[in-house]
Design a protein around this motif. Structure first.
Motif, mmCIF file in Angstrom:
data_model
loop_
_atom_site.group_PDB
_atom_site.id
_atom_site.type_symbol
_atom_site.label_atom_id
_atom_site.label_comp_id
_atom_site.label_asym_id
_atom_site.label_seq_id
_atom_site.Cartn_x
_atom_site.Cartn_y
_atom_site.Cartn_z
ATOM 1 N N LEU A 149 0.833 -1.204 0.000
ATOM 2 C CA LEU A 149 0.000 0.000 0.000
ATOM 3 C C LEU A 149 0.869 1.256 0.000
ATOM 4 C CD1 LEU A 149 -2.765 -1.051 2.564
ATOM 5 C CD2 LEU A 149 -3.070 -0.695 0.105
ATOM 6 N N LEU A 150 1.979 1.198 0.719
ATOM 7 C CA LEU A 150 2.904 2.331 0.763
ATOM 8 C C LEU A 150 3.529 2.583 -0.617
ATOM 9 C CD1 LEU A 150 3.909 4.369 2.829
ATOM 10 C CD2 LEU A 150 5.715 2.768 3.448
ATOM 11 N N ILE A 151 3.857 1.515 -1.338
ATOM 12 C CA ILE A 151 4.385 1.663 -2.707
ATOM 13 C C ILE A 151 3.348 2.326 -3.607
ATOM 14 C CG2 ILE A 151 5.015 0.412 -4.819
ATOM 15 C CD1 ILE A 151 6.441 -1.649 -2.998
ATOM 16 N N VAL A 152 2.117 1.843 -3.547
ATOM 17 C CA VAL A 152 1.057 2.395 -4.406
ATOM 18 C C VAL A 152 0.819 3.869 -4.078
ATOM 19 C CG1 VAL A 152 -1.391 2.222 -4.995
ATOM 20 C CG2 VAL A 152 -0.017 0.150 -4.803
ATOM 21 N N GLN A 153 0.784 4.202 -2.773
ATOM 22 C CA GLN A 153 0.597 5.600 -2.402
ATOM 23 C C GLN A 153 1.813 6.431 -2.812
ATOM 24 O OE1 GLN A 153 -2.305 7.029 -1.179
ATOM 25 N NE2 GLN A 153 -1.201 8.881 -1.768
ATOM 26 N N GLY A 154 2.993 5.830 -2.721
ATOM 27 C CA GLY A 154 4.204 6.517 -3.187
ATOM 28 C C GLY A 154 4.128 6.841 -4.665
ATOM 29 N N LEU A 155 3.609 5.913 -5.451
ATOM 30 C CA LEU A 155 3.431 6.175 -6.886
ATOM 31 C C LEU A 155 2.430 7.307 -7.122
ATOM 32 C CD1 LEU A 155 3.454 2.510 -8.240
ATOM 33 C CD2 LEU A 155 5.243 4.254 -8.531
ATOM 34 N N SER A 156 1.394 7.350 -6.291
ATOM 35 C CA SER A 156 0.427 8.448 -6.385
ATOM 36 C C SER A 156 1.099 9.782 -6.053
ATOM 37 C CB SER A 156 -0.747 8.201 -5.432
ATOM 38 O OG SER A 156 -1.621 9.306 -5.415
ATOM 39 N N GLU A 157 1.913 9.788 -5.015
ATOM 40 C CA GLU A 157 2.631 11.018 -4.644
ATOM 41 C C GLU A 157 3.605 11.422 -5.747
ATOM 42 O OE1 GLU A 157 1.717 12.790 -1.852
ATOM 43 O OE2 GLU A 157 0.196 11.207 -1.873
ATOM 44 N N ALA A 158 4.287 10.444 -6.340
ATOM 45 C CA ALA A 158 5.204 10.730 -7.446
ATOM 46 C C ALA A 158 4.432 11.323 -8.626
ATOM 47 C CB ALA A 158 5.947 9.466 -7.866
ATOM 48 N N ALA A 159 3.257 10.782 -8.905
ATOM 49 C CA ALA A 159 2.437 11.296 -10.007
ATOM 50 C C ALA A 159 2.012 12.737 -9.736
ATOM 51 C CB ALA A 159 1.212 10.397 -10.218
ATOM 52 N N LYS A 160 1.616 13.027 -8.494
ATOM 53 C CA LYS A 160 1.234 14.405 -8.131
ATOM 54 C C LYS A 160 2.422 15.346 -8.341
ATOM 55 C CE LYS A 160 -1.507 12.737 -4.393
ATOM 56 N NZ LYS A 160 -1.733 12.760 -2.945
ATOM 57 N N ASN A 161 3.588 14.910 -7.905
ATOM 58 C CA ASN A 161 4.779 15.747 -8.048
ATOM 59 C C ASN A 161 5.192 15.894 -9.510
ATOM 60 O OD1 ASN A 161 5.508 16.596 -5.319
ATOM 61 N ND2 ASN A 161 5.645 14.416 -4.936
ATOM 62 N N PHE A 162 5.016 14.840 -10.305
ATOM 63 C CA PHE A 162 5.296 14.923 -11.737
ATOM 64 C C PHE A 162 4.395 15.967 -12.394
ATOM 65 C CE2 PHE A 162 4.520 13.478 -16.126
ATOM 66 C CZ PHE A 162 5.821 13.565 -16.619
ATOM 67 N N MET A 163 3.125 15.988 -11.993
ATOM 68 C CA MET A 163 2.192 16.978 -12.540
ATOM 69 C C MET A 163 2.629 18.399 -12.164
ATOM 70 S SD MET A 163 -1.573 15.253 -12.250
ATOM 71 C CE MET A 163 -1.466 13.814 -11.213
ATOM 72 N N ILE A 164 3.115 18.578 -10.955
ATOM 73 C CA ILE A 164 3.623 19.895 -10.545
ATOM 74 C C ILE A 164 4.839 20.271 -11.385
ATOM 75 C CG2 ILE A 164 4.766 21.154 -8.658
ATOM 76 C CD1 ILE A 164 2.935 19.537 -6.711
ATOM 77 N N ILE A 165 5.751 19.323 -11.551
ATOM 78 C CA ILE A 165 6.962 19.571 -12.351
ATOM 79 C C ILE A 165 6.598 19.970 -13.779
ATOM 80 C CG2 ILE A 165 8.986 18.438 -13.374
ATOM 81 C CD1 ILE A 165 9.074 16.723 -10.712
ATOM 82 N N MET A 166 5.598 19.317 -14.326
ATOM 83 C CA MET A 166 5.184 19.582 -15.713
ATOM 84 C C MET A 166 4.292 20.823 -15.833
ATOM 85 S SD MET A 166 6.882 17.331 -17.190
ATOM 86 C CE MET A 166 6.351 17.538 -18.847
ATOM 87 N N GLY A 167 3.918 21.404 -14.686
ATOM 88 C CA GLY A 167 3.070 22.599 -14.712
ATOM 89 C C GLY A 167 1.599 22.295 -14.911
ATOM 90 N N TYR A 168 1.199 21.056 -14.717
ATOM 91 C CA TYR A 168 -0.198 20.645 -14.888
ATOM 92 C C TYR A 168 -0.982 21.006 -13.636
ATOM 93 C CZ TYR A 168 -4.212 17.540 -15.586
ATOM 94 O OH TYR A 168 -5.471 17.025 -15.738
ATOM 95 N N LYS A 169 -2.126 21.652 -13.826
ATOM 96 C CA LYS A 169 -3.008 21.993 -12.703
ATOM 97 C C LYS A 169 -4.070 20.904 -12.585
ATOM 98 C CE LYS A 169 -1.615 26.210 -11.588
ATOM 99 N NZ LYS A 169 -0.984 26.511 -10.378
ATOM 100 N N ARG A 170 -4.054 20.225 -11.444
ATOM 101 C CA ARG A 170 -5.055 19.177 -11.206
ATOM 102 C C ARG A 170 -6.422 19.809 -11.002
ATOM 103 N NH1 ARG A 170 -3.506 15.995 -6.300
ATOM 104 N NH2 ARG A 170 -5.404 14.884 -6.841
ATOM 105 N N GLN A 171 -7.463 19.091 -11.401
ATOM 106 C CA GLN A 171 -8.835 19.567 -11.187
ATOM 107 C C GLN A 171 -9.087 19.663 -9.693
ATOM 108 O OE1 GLN A 171 -11.392 16.831 -13.234
ATOM 109 N NE2 GLN A 171 -10.636 17.425 -15.242
ATOM 110 N N GLY A 172 -9.634 20.779 -9.261
ATOM 111 C CA GLY A 172 -9.949 20.967 -7.849
ATOM 112 C C GLY A 172 -8.739 21.325 -7.000
ATOM 113 N N ASP A 173 -7.571 21.483 -7.615
ATOM 114 C CA ASP A 173 -6.360 21.841 -6.873
ATOM 115 C C ASP A 173 -6.251 23.362 -6.861
ATOM 116 O OD1 ASP A 173 -3.975 21.818 -5.550
ATOM 117 O OD2 ASP A 173 -2.780 21.084 -7.237
ATOM 118 N N GLY A 174 -6.427 23.928 -5.679
ATOM 119 C CA GLY A 174 -6.406 25.376 -5.546
ATOM 120 C C GLY A 174 -5.012 25.964 -5.545
ATOM 121 N N SER A 175 -3.976 25.120 -5.567
ATOM 122 C CA SER A 175 -2.613 25.657 -5.504
ATOM 123 C C SER A 175 -2.054 26.003 -6.851
ATOM 124 C CB SER A 175 -1.694 24.665 -4.808
ATOM 125 O OG SER A 175 -1.750 23.393 -5.405
#
Length: 175
Positions: A149-175
């Motif tokens: 479960l920690l690996i899967v959540q880690g992949l989710s966190e990596a994906a979130k950070n990848f989106m930040i690196i790429m400048g992608y704004k997630r839906q509903g993300d106020g940041s």
């Protein structure tokens, strides 16, 4: 990117559900410890199974709750330098940290405990203490489950950070 966001939403939702369950397990653990403490110190009545249940619940809460804690940023971090970094630099550090530290460590734990857990299942391990709990092998199975479960959540966190690196704004993300 939408597929990545769907993955993140699914994994984060799963972690939230598990975190909710862990919250209830923590409440149960507190009640068990309270009851055991009152019985031992007020009535001089100990119970081996109850004491084992305390640490079984603690182990499950710790192992299964780690992914939820990662999702909510609750793990220990050295913030002395990190807090002053830009959002993109933090994203790079967190992204690389998942692949350099988190996933290799989790895989190492899963692989190194495989024989230990398989042996426990093979002998249908029980508590060695008289009056202890049966089926200790089920508890030991929480080790690879929690780290998976920690690996899967880690992949989710990596994906979130990848989106930040790429400048992608997630839906509903106020940041």
């Amino acid at each position: 990117m939408q597929m990545l966001e769907n993955f993140v939403n699914f994994v984060d939702s799963l972690s939230d559900k598990i975190g909710h369950l862990v919250g209830w397990m923590t409440t149960l653990m507190v009640l068990v410890v309270f009851y055991d403490t009152v019985m031992r110190y007020a009535f001089n009545e100990g119970n081996v199974a109850l004491q084992e249940l305390e640490w079984h619940l603690f182990a499950i809460v710790f192992l299964i709750g780690a992914a939820y804690t990662l999702k909510d940023g609750g793990h220990v971090r050295v913030d002395i330098l990190y807090v002053s970094l830009s959002k993109k630099t933090k994203a790079w550090i967190d992204f690389l940290g998942v692949f350099v530290f988190l996933i290799p460590f989790c895989v190492m734990v899963i692989l190194s405990t495989r024989g230990f857990i398989m042996n426990s299942w093979a002998i249908r391990e029980i508590s060695p203490d008289p009056g202890g709990l049966p089926a200790r092998y089920i508890l030991k199975t929480m080790i690879p489950l929690g780290f998976s479960l920690l690996i899967v959540q880690g992949l989710s966190e990596a994906a979130k950070n990848f989106m930040i690196i790429m400048g992608y704004k997630r839906q509903g993300d106020g940041s």
